[in-house]
Design an enzyme around this catalytic site. Structure first.
Site, PDB file in Angstrom:
ATOM      1  N   ASN A 256      -2.827  -5.762   3.540  1.00 36.22           N
ATOM      2  CA  ASN A 256      -1.937  -4.745   2.990  1.00 36.22           C
ATOM      3  C   ASN A 256      -1.228  -4.103   4.185  1.00 36.22           C
ATOM      4  O   ASN A 256      -1.818  -3.281   4.888  1.00 36.22           O
ATOM      5  CB  ASN A 256      -2.771  -3.726   2.216  1.00 36.22           C
ATOM      6  CG  ASN A 256      -1.918  -2.629   1.608  1.00 36.22           C
ATOM      7  OD1 ASN A 256      -0.689  -2.617   1.775  1.00 36.22           O
ATOM      8  ND2 ASN A 256      -2.554  -1.707   0.908  1.00 36.22           N
TER       9      ASN A 256
ATOM     10  N   ARG B 187      -0.544  -7.810  -0.313  1.00 34.45           N
ATOM     11  CA  ARG B 187      -0.248  -6.817  -1.349  1.00 34.45           C
ATOM     12  C   ARG B 187       1.178  -6.318  -1.131  1.00 34.45           C
ATOM     13  O   ARG B 187       1.541  -5.929  -0.027  1.00 34.45           O
ATOM     14  CB  ARG B 187      -1.222  -5.657  -1.248  1.00 34.45           C
ATOM     15  CG  ARG B 187      -0.981  -4.642  -2.320  1.00 34.45           C
ATOM     16  CD  ARG B 187      -1.375  -3.273  -1.897  1.00 34.45           C
ATOM     17  NE  ARG B 187      -0.924  -2.333  -2.899  1.00 34.45           N
ATOM     18  CZ  ARG B 187      -0.739  -1.059  -2.686  1.00 34.45           C
ATOM     19  NH1 ARG B 187      -0.957  -0.557  -1.497  1.00 34.45           N
ATOM     20  NH2 ARG B 187      -0.326  -0.276  -3.638  1.00 34.45           N
TER      21      ARG B 187
ATOM     22  N   HIS C 119       0.615   0.045  -9.308  1.00 31.14           N
ATOM     23  CA  HIS C 119      -0.831  -0.103  -9.524  1.00 31.14           C
ATOM     24  C   HIS C 119      -1.143  -1.266 -10.474  1.00 31.14           C
ATOM     25  O   HIS C 119      -2.216  -1.311 -11.075  1.00 31.14           O
ATOM     26  CB  HIS C 119      -1.471   1.160 -10.159  1.00 31.14           C
ATOM     27  CG  HIS C 119      -1.541   2.349  -9.277  1.00 31.14           C
ATOM     28  ND1 HIS C 119      -1.378   3.622  -9.766  1.00 31.14           N
ATOM     29  CD2 HIS C 119      -1.764   2.476  -7.952  1.00 31.14           C
ATOM     30  CE1 HIS C 119      -1.500   4.492  -8.777  1.00 31.14           C
ATOM     31  NE2 HIS C 119      -1.716   3.823  -7.661  1.00 31.14           N
TER      32      HIS C 119
ATOM     33  N   ARG D 170       1.849  13.991  -4.935  1.00 32.04           N
ATOM     34  CA  ARG D 170       3.103  13.726  -5.656  1.00 32.04           C
ATOM     35  C   ARG D 170       3.180  14.566  -6.921  1.00 32.04           C
ATOM     36  O   ARG D 170       2.183  14.752  -7.614  1.00 32.04           O
ATOM     37  CB  ARG D 170       3.202  12.245  -6.036  1.00 32.04           C
ATOM     38  CG  ARG D 170       3.491  11.369  -4.855  1.00 32.04           C
ATOM     39  CD  ARG D 170       3.565   9.909  -5.269  1.00 32.04           C
ATOM     40  NE  ARG D 170       2.811   9.107  -4.322  1.00 32.04           N
ATOM     41  CZ  ARG D 170       2.189   7.964  -4.601  1.00 32.04           C
ATOM     42  NH1 ARG D 170       2.234   7.470  -5.824  1.00 32.04           N
ATOM     43  NH2 ARG D 170       1.536   7.333  -3.669  1.00 32.04           N
TER      44      ARG D 170
ATOM     45  N   GLU E  37      -8.770  -4.186  -6.382  1.00 35.07           N
ATOM     46  CA  GLU E  37      -7.463  -4.841  -6.244  1.00 35.07           C
ATOM     47  C   GLU E  37      -7.527  -5.980  -5.227  1.00 35.07           C
ATOM     48  O   GLU E  37      -6.901  -7.020  -5.422  1.00 35.07           O
ATOM     49  CB  GLU E  37      -6.425  -3.804  -5.801  1.00 35.07           C
ATOM     50  CG  GLU E  37      -6.147  -2.778  -6.887  1.00 35.07           C
ATOM     51  CD  GLU E  37      -5.499  -1.507  -6.348  1.00 35.07           C
ATOM     52  OE1 GLU E  37      -6.248  -0.577  -5.993  1.00 35.07           O
ATOM     53  OE2 GLU E  37      -4.276  -1.444  -6.288  1.00 35.07           O
TER      54      GLU E  37
END
Ligand code: ADP
Length: 402
Positions: free
Chosen positions: A8, A90, A179, A240, A384
């Site tokens: 990633n 990713r 996601h 956020r 993931e």
């Protein structure tokens, strides 16, 4: 021993996990770690797991030297470059271009980079990482797995913004959702745990980590999700804001002289749990502070839970009802407090909390946390990286056969 590497690549860090390929295509994690401080004067390579712990200082690290440190670590632990069958990358934004995982070549890496207009912080670093990983492991099949891909099945009524249609036609301005790898992993695992085909379960998956999003899944496909063109939309998150009236841009420009990019920055980095509490983005800290009477923490958790429950209930409309609600992500997997308070607000949907089971479903435990089965609420830890490794393996096999 053959292995699959998952990476990633962010703008300032590079995370990795290495899996051993075992009999029956089982994947076992051998090591994980990261390079931090990319683009700064001093960085650090850290690794842990079966292959051994390591910590090495890096001078002015880049993605290239980060991969170099990773290669040295792997070779030092006996994993040669040619034993890496595939590298799974990713990718945050696949836009309208990628609706599933793909084997990368130069043209596809360019396409990933072109999508940087929609995810500037991420896709440029992903493309760079893909080019460097191709040099570092030339014999491995390079695979991209997109955060947006699982949401590609949404219908136009769900993904369009109610703005002039030509903005969608000309600029692909629409909701993509993120996601996806996590929603895909936990929905499949939840169906397994329930012993029913995913296609028969009207499911809402709630990924609650630093970033938070919901997916509504019907007939095994995503029909709606809460994040939008970028991961800023939808639920309130750690830093956020989630969905906010876009007129705040104009208001803050007139009142404070803030540019749109400054407001977006504030909405991404200084809002959510952190912005409201004035204390922390970390749910653990906030729950503890609330117990001590911190008003900001109290309000932040109240807002988080209220917005979560409200959006969950709105997703029963595209589903035409609800059979299963699944919690995952750092908060979803651990914070029985947040889950419990959300479940209380969701009583009108027929959900009833099993307080004892809820308190036990923490720290990576899977479990049912509702009293009844219709609908049922579950906690399912996400993975993931494992799903990226599985996709990379499947595509590497296909690519090698051709
Ligand atoms: P990311 O989205 O960056 O992968 P995570 O999925 O790890 O993040 O989620 C981070 C969030 O999970 C933080 O708000 C953290 O407070 C919360 N979290 C982690 N462990 C616990 C816990 N034991 N109790 C409550 N919240 C937790």
């Amino acid at each position: 021993m053959n292995t699959i590497l998952v990476v990633n690549c962010g703008s300032s860090s590079l995370k990795f996990a290495l899996y051993a390929l075992e009999a029956g295509d089982a994947l076992r994690k051998l090591a994980s770690g990261l390079v931090e401080g990319i683009g700064t004067e001093k960085g650090l390579f850290k690794a842990k797991g079966e292959l051994g712990a390591a910590e090495t200082a890096l001078e002015k690290p880049t993605h290239l030297s980060g991969f170099g440190a990773l290669k040295d670590y792997l070779e030092g632990a006996g994993v040669r470059g040619e034993q890496v069958l595939a590298v799974g990358h990713r990718v945050v934004q696949g836009g309208a271009v990628f609706s599933e995982s793909v084997v990368l070549d130069d043209a596809k890496i360019d396409q990933v980079e072109e999508l940087a207009a929609m995810a500037p912080l991420h896709n440029r670093a992903h493309a760079l990482g893909m080019r460097e990983a191709t040099k570092a492991w030339p014999g491995a099949v390079q695979v991209a797995v997109f955060d947006t891909a699982f949401h590609a099945t949404m219908p136009p009524k769900a993904y369009l913004f109610a703005m002039p249609y030509e903005l969608y036609e000309k600029l692909a301005l629409r909701k993509y959702g993120f996601h996806g790898t996590s929603h895909r992993f936990v929905s499949a695992r939840a169906a397994e745990a329930l012993g029913r085909p995913l296609g028969e379960i009207r499911m809402i998956t709630a990924h609650l980590g630093n970033g938070c999003s919901l997916a509504a899944i019907k007939d095994g496909k995503v029909v709606d999700t809460t994040m939008g063109l970028t991961p800023l939309d939808g639920l309130m998150m750690g830093t956020r804001s989630g969905a906010t009236d876009p007129s705040v841009f104009d208001y803050l420009e007139r009142k404070l002289g803030w540019s749109a990019s400054r407001t977006v920055q504030v909405m991404n980095k200084e809002s959510g749990l952190l912005g409201i509490s004035g204390l922390s983005q970390d749910m653990r800290t906030l729950v503890a502070a609330r117990a001590e009477g911190h008003e900001g923490a109290k309000l932040a958790i109240e807002m988080f839970v209220y917005r979560l429950a409200k959006l969950i209930s709105s997703f029963t409309i595209p589903l035409g009802g609800l059979d299963a609600l699944v919690f995952t992500g750092g908060i979803g997997e651990n914070s029985y407090v947040v889950r419990g308070e959300a479940m209380d607000l969701l009583a009108p949907l027929g959900l009833e909390l099993d307080a004892e089971a809820n308190a036990k479903a923490v720290g990576g435990a899977e479990g049912k946390i509702s009293v009844g089965d219709d609908p049922v609420a579950l906690v399912v830890p996400t993975d993931e990286e494992l799903l990226i490794a599985k996709d990379a393996l499947a595509l590497a096999r296909g690519a090698r056969k051709e």
